[in-house]
Write an enzyme that holds these catalytic residues in place. Structure first.
Site, PDB file in Angstrom:
ATOM      1  N   PRO A 103       0.841  -1.199   0.000  1.00 12.35           N
ATOM      2  CG  PRO A 103       0.034  -1.020   2.184  1.00 12.35           C
ATOM      3  CD  PRO A 103       0.740  -1.964   1.248  1.00 12.35           C
ATOM      4  CB  SER A 132      -2.822   3.353   0.611  1.00  6.18           C
ATOM      5  OG  SER A 132      -2.950   4.355   1.589  1.00  6.18           O
ATOM      6  CD  GLN A 153      -3.011   1.084   4.962  1.00  7.41           C
ATOM      7  OE1 GLN A 153      -3.521   1.835   4.118  1.00  7.41           O
ATOM      8  NE2 GLN A 153      -2.702   1.501   6.178  1.00  7.41           N
ATOM      9  CE1 TYR A 155      -1.288   4.026   8.001  1.00  3.53           C
ATOM     10  CE2 TYR A 155      -2.024   5.194   6.048  1.00  3.53           C
ATOM     11  CZ  TYR A 155      -1.013   4.625   6.795  1.00  3.53           C
ATOM     12  OH  TYR A 155       0.273   4.671   6.321  1.00  3.53           O
ATOM     13  CB  THR A 181      -0.752   0.179   8.597  1.00  4.97           C
ATOM     14  OG1 THR A 181      -0.827  -0.388   7.295  1.00  4.97           O
ATOM     15  CG2 THR A 181       0.622   0.784   8.805  1.00  4.97           C
ATOM     16  CE  LYS A 255       2.682  -2.174   4.797  1.00  2.08           C
ATOM     17  NZ  LYS A 255       3.017  -0.801   5.159  1.00  2.08           N
ATOM     18  CG  HIS A 279       4.999   3.102   7.201  1.00  6.70           C
ATOM     19  ND1 HIS A 279       3.815   2.711   7.739  1.00  6.70           N
ATOM     20  CD2 HIS A 279       4.672   4.017   6.249  1.00  6.70           C
ATOM     21  CE1 HIS A 279       2.817   3.356   7.160  1.00  6.70           C
ATOM     22  NE2 HIS A 279       3.316   4.147   6.233  1.00  6.70           N
ATOM     23  NE  ARG A 282       6.584   6.879   3.538  1.00  4.70           N
ATOM     24  CZ  ARG A 282       6.798   7.872   2.681  1.00  4.70           C
ATOM     25  NH1 ARG A 282       7.947   7.963   2.071  1.00  4.70           N
ATOM     26  NH2 ARG A 282       5.853   8.750   2.429  1.00  4.70           N
ATOM     27  CG  ASP A 310       6.896  -3.726   3.616  1.00  2.26           C
ATOM     28  OD1 ASP A 310       7.670  -3.238   4.467  1.00  2.26           O
ATOM     29  OD2 ASP A 310       5.672  -3.469   3.609  1.00  2.26           O
ATOM     30  N   GLY A 311      10.304  -3.683   2.632  1.00  2.00           N
ATOM     31  CA  GLY A 311      11.336  -2.727   3.045  1.00  2.00           C
ATOM     32  C   GLY A 311      12.677  -3.034   2.410  1.00  2.00           C
ATOM     33  N   GLY A 333       7.533  -1.304  -2.244  1.00  3.72           N
ATOM     34  CA  GLY A 333       6.834  -0.011  -2.184  1.00  3.72           C
ATOM     35  C   GLY A 333       7.422   0.938  -3.210  1.00  3.72           C
ATOM     36  NE  ARG A 334      10.982   5.392  -0.023  1.00  3.45           N
ATOM     37  CZ  ARG A 334      10.889   4.785   1.148  1.00  3.45           C
ATOM     38  NH1 ARG A 334      10.996   3.470   1.236  1.00  3.45           N
ATOM     39  NH2 ARG A 334      10.658   5.482   2.248  1.00  3.45           N
TER      40      ARG A 334
HETATM   41  C1  LIG Z   1       5.144   7.230  -0.556  1.00  3.08           C
HETATM   42  C2  LIG Z   1       4.800   6.099   0.373  1.00  3.08           C
HETATM   43  C3  LIG Z   1       3.531   6.026   0.894  1.00  3.08           C
HETATM   44  C4  LIG Z   1       3.175   4.959   1.722  1.00  3.08           C
HETATM   45  N1  LIG Z   1       1.895   4.870   2.174  1.00  3.08           N
HETATM   46  C5  LIG Z   1       1.534   3.830   2.959  1.00  3.08           C
HETATM   47  C6  LIG Z   1       0.183   3.677   3.374  1.00  3.08           C
HETATM   48  O1  LIG Z   1      -0.691   4.466   3.020  1.00  3.08           O
HETATM   49  N2  LIG Z   1      -0.096   2.622   4.179  1.00  3.08           N
HETATM   50  C7  LIG Z   1       0.854   1.719   4.580  1.00  3.08           C
HETATM   51  O2  LIG Z   1       0.545   0.781   5.316  1.00  3.08           O
HETATM   52  N3  LIG Z   1       2.129   1.837   4.166  1.00  3.08           N
HETATM   53  C8  LIG Z   1       2.488   2.852   3.368  1.00  3.08           C
HETATM   54  N4  LIG Z   1       3.774   2.944   2.928  1.00  3.08           N
HETATM   55  C9  LIG Z   1       4.749   1.899   3.300  1.00  3.08           C
HETATM   56  C10 LIG Z   1       4.744   0.766   2.268  1.00  3.08           C
HETATM   57  O3  LIG Z   1       3.536   0.048   2.332  1.00  3.08           O
HETATM   58  C11 LIG Z   1       5.895  -0.227   2.507  1.00  3.08           C
HETATM   59  O4  LIG Z   1       5.852  -0.682   3.832  1.00  3.08           O
HETATM   60  C12 LIG Z   1       7.270   0.354   2.193  1.00  3.08           C
HETATM   61  O5  LIG Z   1       7.210   1.282   1.139  1.00  3.08           O
HETATM   62  C13 LIG Z   1       8.242  -0.763   1.831  1.00  3.08           C
HETATM   63  O6  LIG Z   1       9.526  -0.274   1.694  1.00  3.08           O
HETATM   64  P1  LIG Z   1      10.203   0.087   0.285  1.00  3.08           P
HETATM   65  O7  LIG Z   1       9.606   1.376  -0.152  1.00  3.08           O
HETATM   66  O8  LIG Z   1      11.641   0.200   0.644  1.00  3.08           O
HETATM   67  O9  LIG Z   1       9.921  -1.038  -0.670  1.00  3.08           O
HETATM   68  C14 LIG Z   1       4.137   3.975   2.077  1.00  3.08           C
HETATM   69  C15 LIG Z   1       5.426   4.064   1.539  1.00  3.08           C
HETATM   70  C16 LIG Z   1       5.757   5.094   0.681  1.00  3.08           C
HETATM   71  C17 LIG Z   1       7.146   5.126   0.096  1.00  3.08           C
END
Ligand SMILES: Cc1cc2nc3c(=O)[nH]c(=O)nc-3n(C[C@H](O)[C@H](O)[C@H](O)COP(=O)(O)O)c2cc1C
Length: 385
Positions: A103, A132, A153, A155, A181, A255, A279, A282, A310-311, A333-334
């Protein structure tokens, strides 16, 4: 004479003709990192910064991917790898690869078609997508674009009646799984985002006139008066998981889990799965990568419920290593958002193609033709892990 020849050679070396051509077409993309530079060049700095940012010094963000370099594979030879099976089954549904799209909020900030383009790519590549809560497209629209059920997902908002409505809406749209999450609570220090904002000559207020309310005016909050309501619920605790579960028949995946102890609490509270996640660096600046957290979580609940992670996953070998350490599936994600920002739907498709191709190479090279053949004995952790 000698000087003149040297000058001529210097002139030739400085010529743009001898420099590598800028790699910015879809065909030029060799790995998922290549998409980041193109995406950065196309997006407004503030939007790129929103995606790129971690928190504080971005240590956790970088640790997530760096840690994979401290894991080494132990290839097995003389295995018939002429036929590969990368498929995985999650809650009764079979997916072609163990890679899923995490998400990611507000994807129209990265491409005009946002989540719909990502969902179409997921459909073409038969990949699981998790949407998301604060997406810029609705669960119905994205499910339609994906052509099959997606995961939602959550919130939880600060109002339980709103939370219940969001959950029920996702269930009505056909989502089989709710991903709650739990790693974002109150406030965060996104310095990288702030620095990128300063590079942007545009005024944020032009597109986001009412600041926080713009953020809360997302399709999943349609019909809800979000004045004074937060998209996060700071009071929620383990006790509330049963209540959340009672809202729907969807499977509940938690998550944002980093420890075996919390994973066990998830299991004891009735969760059907967990995602080891911080996250994408983040949330809190823990300085610990998700792959370093995985073994503890797997030893606590692995085999009882699926453990996703993830990550920092940027290579097929990263996926292989996560699976070897006990993950059932891995999220990106990214990387797919770089693909989206750079080229829209075809960009997301190519990111998925590259990662799948790299995973297949890793499976063949390491002598593991099926995901079940990938096991803990196929990796070794460096002493600094
Ligand atoms: C721009 C951005 C927005 C995100 N928004 C959400 C979100 O709305 N809900 C959530 O559970 N995780 C969110 N995430 C986290 C991602 O689901 C995921 O855990 C993470 O991006 C994985 O790491 P990676 O970017 O290194 O692959 C977000 C990540 C990014 C980069």
């Amino acid at each position: 004479m000698l000087t003149a020849r040297r000058r001529f050679l210097e002139f030739l070396l400085a010529s743009p003709l001898l420099k590598a051509a800028p790699a910015d077409s879809l065909a030029d993309m060799l790995n998922v990192m290549d998409f980041e530079a193109v995406c950065k060049g196309k997006l407004p700095p503030a939007h790129f910064g929103y995606m790129a940012t971690g928190v504080d010094d971005d240590v956790t963000l970088h640790a997530n991917s760096a840690a994979y370099r401290k894991i080494h594979t132990l290839p097995r030879r003389l295995v018939d790898v002429s036929r590969l099976d990368t498929s995985v089954t999650l809650f009764g549904t079979k997916y072609e690869t163990p890679i899923f799209l995490c998400p990611v909020s507000a994807q129209k900030a990265f491409h005009p078609q946002g989540e719909v383009a990502a969902a179409r790519a997921a459909n073409v590549k038969r990949t699981l997508l998790c949407l998301s809560t604060v997406a810029t497209a609705s669960v119905e629209e994205v499910t339609k674009a994906n052509g099959k059920p997606i995961w939602q997902q959550l919130y939880p908002t600060s109002r339980w009646d709103y939370t219940e409505r969001i959950v029920k809406r996702a269930e009505a749209a056909g989502c089989p799984v709710l991903v709650f999450t739990v790693d974002r609570v109150y406030g965060r220090n996104t310095e990288t985002q702030e620095r990128f904002k300063r590079l942007d000559s545009r005024q944020c207020g032009t597109c986001h006139p009412d600041g926080k309310l713009t953020y809360l005016r997302k399709p999943m909050f349609d019909g809800m008066d979000m004045t004074g309501v937060s998209s996060l619920n700071y009071t929620i605790t383990w006790r509330d998981l049963a209540k959340l579960k009672s809202f729907s028949k969807m499977k509940l995946v938690i998550k944002g889990i980093s420890t075996g102890e919390d994973a066990q609490r998830c299991f004891d509270s009735g969760a059907d799965g967990v995602v080891v996640s911080n996250h994408g660096g983040r949330a809190e600046e823990s300085n610990r990568s998700t792959i370093e957290c995985l073994p503890d979580v797997v030893s606590s609940v692995g085999g009882k419920i699926p453990v996703l992670i993830d990550g920092g996953i940027r290579r097929g070998t990263d996926i292989f290593k996560a699976l070897a350490l006990g993950a059932t599936a891995v999220g990106i994600g990214r990387p797919y958002v770089w693909g989206l920002g750079a080229f829209g739907q075809p960009g997301v498709e190519k990111v998925l193609d590259i990662l799948r191709m790299e995973l297949e190479v890793a499976m063949r090279q390491n002598g593991a033709p099926r995901l079940v053949d990938i096991n803990r004995r196929m990796v070794t952790l460096s002493p600094t892990f």
